[in-house]
Design a protein around this motif. Structure first.
Motif, PDB file in Angstrom:
ATOM      1  N   ILE A   7       0.844  -1.177  -0.153  1.00 52.79           N
ATOM      2  CA  ILE A   7      -0.062   0.018   0.084  1.00 52.79           C
ATOM      3  C   ILE A   7       0.949   1.372   0.048  1.00 52.79           C
ATOM      4  O   ILE A   7       1.690   1.315   0.805  1.00 52.79           O
ATOM      5  CB  ILE A   7      -1.098  -0.071   1.293  1.00 52.79           C
ATOM      6  CG1 ILE A   7      -1.824  -1.249   0.996  1.00 52.79           C
ATOM      7  CG2 ILE A   7      -1.722   1.339   1.423  1.00 52.79           C
ATOM      8  CD1 ILE A   7      -2.811  -1.317   2.358  1.00 52.79           C
ATOM      9  N   GLN A   8       0.790   2.059  -1.013  1.00 52.16           N
ATOM     10  CA  GLN A   8       1.463   3.139  -1.013  1.00 52.16           C
ATOM     11  C   GLN A   8       0.661   4.773  -1.207  1.00 52.16           C
ATOM     12  O   GLN A   8      -0.683   4.493  -1.143  1.00 52.16           O
ATOM     13  CB  GLN A   8       1.937   3.172  -2.467  1.00 52.16           C
ATOM     14  CG  GLN A   8       3.043   1.989  -2.825  1.00 52.16           C
ATOM     15  CD  GLN A   8       3.374   1.987  -4.350  1.00 52.16           C
ATOM     16  OE1 GLN A   8       2.775   2.407  -5.174  1.00 52.16           O
ATOM     17  NE2 GLN A   8       4.300   1.110  -4.584  1.00 52.16           N
ATOM     18  N   GLN A   9       1.285   5.662  -0.784  1.00 50.57           N
ATOM     19  CA  GLN A   9       0.645   6.819  -0.984  1.00 50.57           C
ATOM     20  C   GLN A   9       0.984   7.569  -2.501  1.00 50.57           C
ATOM     21  O   GLN A   9       2.094   7.743  -2.636  1.00 50.57           O
ATOM     22  CB  GLN A   9       1.241   7.991   0.190  1.00 50.57           C
ATOM     23  CG  GLN A   9       0.680   7.477   1.430  1.00 50.57           C
ATOM     24  CD  GLN A   9       0.708   8.985   2.658  1.00 50.57           C
ATOM     25  OE1 GLN A   9       1.662   8.985   3.140  1.00 50.57           O
ATOM     26  NE2 GLN A   9      -0.602   9.175   2.739  1.00 50.57           N
ATOM     27  N   SER A  54      -6.706  11.630   2.993  1.00 52.57           N
ATOM     28  CA  SER A  54      -5.483  11.024   2.936  1.00 52.57           C
ATOM     29  C   SER A  54      -5.314   9.722   1.872  1.00 52.57           C
ATOM     30  O   SER A  54      -6.449   8.763   2.206  1.00 52.57           O
ATOM     31  CB  SER A  54      -5.128  10.392   4.296  1.00 52.57           C
ATOM     32  OG  SER A  54      -3.817   9.704   4.360  1.00 52.57           O
ATOM     33  N   HIS A  56      -4.395   6.326  -0.348  1.00 49.47           N
ATOM     34  CA  HIS A  56      -3.494   5.362  -0.332  1.00 49.47           C
ATOM     35  C   HIS A  56      -3.883   4.288  -1.563  1.00 49.47           C
ATOM     36  O   HIS A  56      -5.164   4.291  -1.694  1.00 49.47           O
ATOM     37  CB  HIS A  56      -3.715   4.319   0.980  1.00 49.47           C
ATOM     38  CG  HIS A  56      -3.124   5.273   2.037  1.00 49.47           C
ATOM     39  ND1 HIS A  56      -4.064   6.236   2.759  1.00 49.47           N
ATOM     40  CD2 HIS A  56      -2.006   5.193   2.672  1.00 49.47           C
ATOM     41  CE1 HIS A  56      -3.438   6.632   3.669  1.00 49.47           C
ATOM     42  NE2 HIS A  56      -1.973   6.302   3.764  1.00 49.47           N
ATOM     43  N   CYS A  57      -3.100   3.724  -2.116  1.00 51.29           N
ATOM     44  CA  CYS A  57      -3.443   2.933  -3.392  1.00 51.29           C
ATOM     45  C   CYS A  57      -2.493   1.615  -3.249  1.00 51.29           C
ATOM     46  O   CYS A  57      -1.610   1.538  -2.756  1.00 51.29           O
ATOM     47  CB  CYS A  57      -3.065   3.726  -4.503  1.00 51.29           C
ATOM     48  SG  CYS A  57      -1.428   4.016  -5.032  1.00 51.29           S
ATOM     49  N   PHE A  68      -7.840   2.441  -4.784  1.00 57.60           N
ATOM     50  CA  PHE A  68      -7.530   3.412  -3.951  1.00 57.60           C
ATOM     51  C   PHE A  68      -8.534   3.653  -2.738  1.00 57.60           C
ATOM     52  O   PHE A  68      -9.646   3.231  -2.947  1.00 57.60           O
ATOM     53  CB  PHE A  68      -7.149   4.593  -4.530  1.00 57.60           C
ATOM     54  CG  PHE A  68      -8.453   5.470  -5.155  1.00 57.60           C
ATOM     55  CD1 PHE A  68      -8.888   6.298  -4.312  1.00 57.60           C
ATOM     56  CD2 PHE A  68      -8.861   4.767  -6.342  1.00 57.60           C
ATOM     57  CE1 PHE A  68     -10.067   6.945  -4.743  1.00 57.60           C
ATOM     58  CE2 PHE A  68      -9.905   5.555  -6.870  1.00 57.60           C
ATOM     59  CZ  PHE A  68     -10.753   6.628  -6.175  1.00 57.60           C
ATOM     60  N   LEU A  94      -7.329  -3.049   1.555  1.00 55.85           N
ATOM     61  CA  LEU A  94      -7.437  -1.352   1.816  1.00 55.85           C
ATOM     62  C   LEU A  94      -8.246  -1.195   2.866  1.00 55.85           C
ATOM     63  O   LEU A  94      -8.126  -0.333   3.700  1.00 55.85           O
ATOM     64  CB  LEU A  94      -7.837  -0.786   0.391  1.00 55.85           C
ATOM     65  CG  LEU A  94      -6.834  -0.576  -0.706  1.00 55.85           C
ATOM     66  CD1 LEU A  94      -7.443  -0.087  -1.788  1.00 55.85           C
ATOM     67  CD2 LEU A  94      -5.613   0.383  -0.220  1.00 55.85           C
ATOM     68  N   PHE A  97      -6.321  -2.016   6.154  1.00 47.71           N
ATOM     69  CA  PHE A  97      -5.542  -1.012   6.512  1.00 47.71           C
ATOM     70  C   PHE A  97      -6.197   0.231   6.910  1.00 47.71           C
ATOM     71  O   PHE A  97      -5.511   0.971   7.820  1.00 47.71           O
ATOM     72  CB  PHE A  97      -4.837  -0.519   4.968  1.00 47.71           C
ATOM     73  CG  PHE A  97      -3.799   0.559   5.085  1.00 47.71           C
ATOM     74  CD1 PHE A  97      -2.593   0.301   5.378  1.00 47.71           C
ATOM     75  CD2 PHE A  97      -4.032   1.858   4.880  1.00 47.71           C
ATOM     76  CE1 PHE A  97      -1.506   1.445   5.552  1.00 47.71           C
ATOM     77  CE2 PHE A  97      -3.174   2.963   4.799  1.00 47.71           C
ATOM     78  CZ  PHE A  97      -2.027   2.500   5.337  1.00 47.71           C
ATOM     79  N   ALA A  98      -7.246   0.761   6.439  1.00 46.76           N
ATOM     80  CA  ALA A  98      -8.207   1.865   6.946  1.00 46.76           C
ATOM     81  C   ALA A  98      -8.398   1.805   8.354  1.00 46.76           C
ATOM     82  O   ALA A  98      -8.317   2.424   9.380  1.00 46.76           O
ATOM     83  CB  ALA A  98      -9.223   2.297   6.167  1.00 46.76           C
ATOM     84  N   GLN A 101      -4.725   0.721  10.541  1.00 47.39           N
ATOM     85  CA  GLN A 101      -3.700   1.556  10.393  1.00 47.39           C
ATOM     86  C   GLN A 101      -4.125   3.317  10.908  1.00 47.39           C
ATOM     87  O   GLN A 101      -3.400   3.915  10.964  1.00 47.39           O
ATOM     88  CB  GLN A 101      -2.817   1.393   9.256  1.00 47.39           C
ATOM     89  CG  GLN A 101      -2.137   0.105   8.855  1.00 47.39           C
ATOM     90  CD  GLN A 101      -1.111  -0.402  10.267  1.00 47.39           C
ATOM     91  OE1 GLN A 101      -0.359   0.568  10.433  1.00 47.39           O
ATOM     92  NE2 GLN A 101      -1.547  -1.359  10.528  1.00 47.39           N
ATOM     93  N   LEU A 102      -5.372   3.453  10.134  1.00 49.74           N
ATOM     94  CA  LEU A 102      -5.911   4.760  10.072  1.00 49.74           C
ATOM     95  C   LEU A 102      -6.664   5.005  11.173  1.00 49.74           C
ATOM     96  O   LEU A 102      -7.446   6.343  11.304  1.00 49.74           O
ATOM     97  CB  LEU A 102      -6.186   5.091   8.751  1.00 49.74           C
ATOM     98  CG  LEU A 102      -5.062   4.905   7.397  1.00 49.74           C
ATOM     99  CD1 LEU A 102      -5.779   5.326   6.192  1.00 49.74           C
ATOM    100  CD2 LEU A 102      -3.926   5.715   7.890  1.00 49.74           C
TER     101      LEU A 102
END
Length: 151
Positions: A7-9, A54, A56-57, A68, A94, A97-98, A101-102
């Motif tokens: 996962i990248q920004q 914010s 992420h993809c 994304f 994703l 991750f949300a 991590q977020l």
């Protein structure tokens, strides 16, 4: 076992490609939207909405964006997967991750997008409310969902 992707920004240079993924995904899942609304939202996505979250993809080996995620104020504002990449665990990764991590535990989903409603339900989100119109006042009911894992 689903694949695990990095996962990248993305950067602003990726916005046109992200908007293409958004449009392809919407055309595959939002059958209730008329063409005029897709045309209406496209420049808003590109020029305004992507800057408001914010981002992420996940990319493939060639660097193409497959899906994304956009989060703002601990809320998932967008999660779109290219239709050619669905069923590979990208949305699940994703979304996890949300949440993990977020700290994003809330989201709104178009009630008429039954695939997404089912996906979020399977991932542990429950409906906590409903709006008869979307955020732009258009007649697309939204379901307000919150992460409430069982167990």
């Amino acid at each position: 076992m689903s694949n695990s992707y990095a996962i990248q920004q993305p950067t602003k240079a990726d916005y046109p490609e992200i908007t293409e993924v958004w449009e392809a995904s919407v055309r595959a899942t939002h059958h209730f939207l008329p063409e005029s609304d897709i045309e209406y939202f496209r420049p808003l996505i590109l020029n305004e909405y992507l800057n408001a979250v914010s981002l992420h993809c996940i990319r493939n080996e060639e660097g193409r964006i497959l899906g994304f995620l956009g989060v703002a104020d601990r809320k998932i504002e967008m999660l779109f997967i290219h239709p050619g990449s669905r069923g590979r665990g990208i949305g699940k990764q994703l979304l996890q991750f949300a949440v993990e991590q977020l700290g994003a535990f809330r989201l709104d989903v178009n009630e008429q997008n039954e695939q997404a409603v089912g996906f979020y339900g399977k991932m542990g989100f429950v409906v906590i409310g409903r709006s008869p119109v979307d955020g732009m006042g258009k007649p697309y009911p939204l379901l307000h969902m919150e992460y409430a894992p069982v167990g």
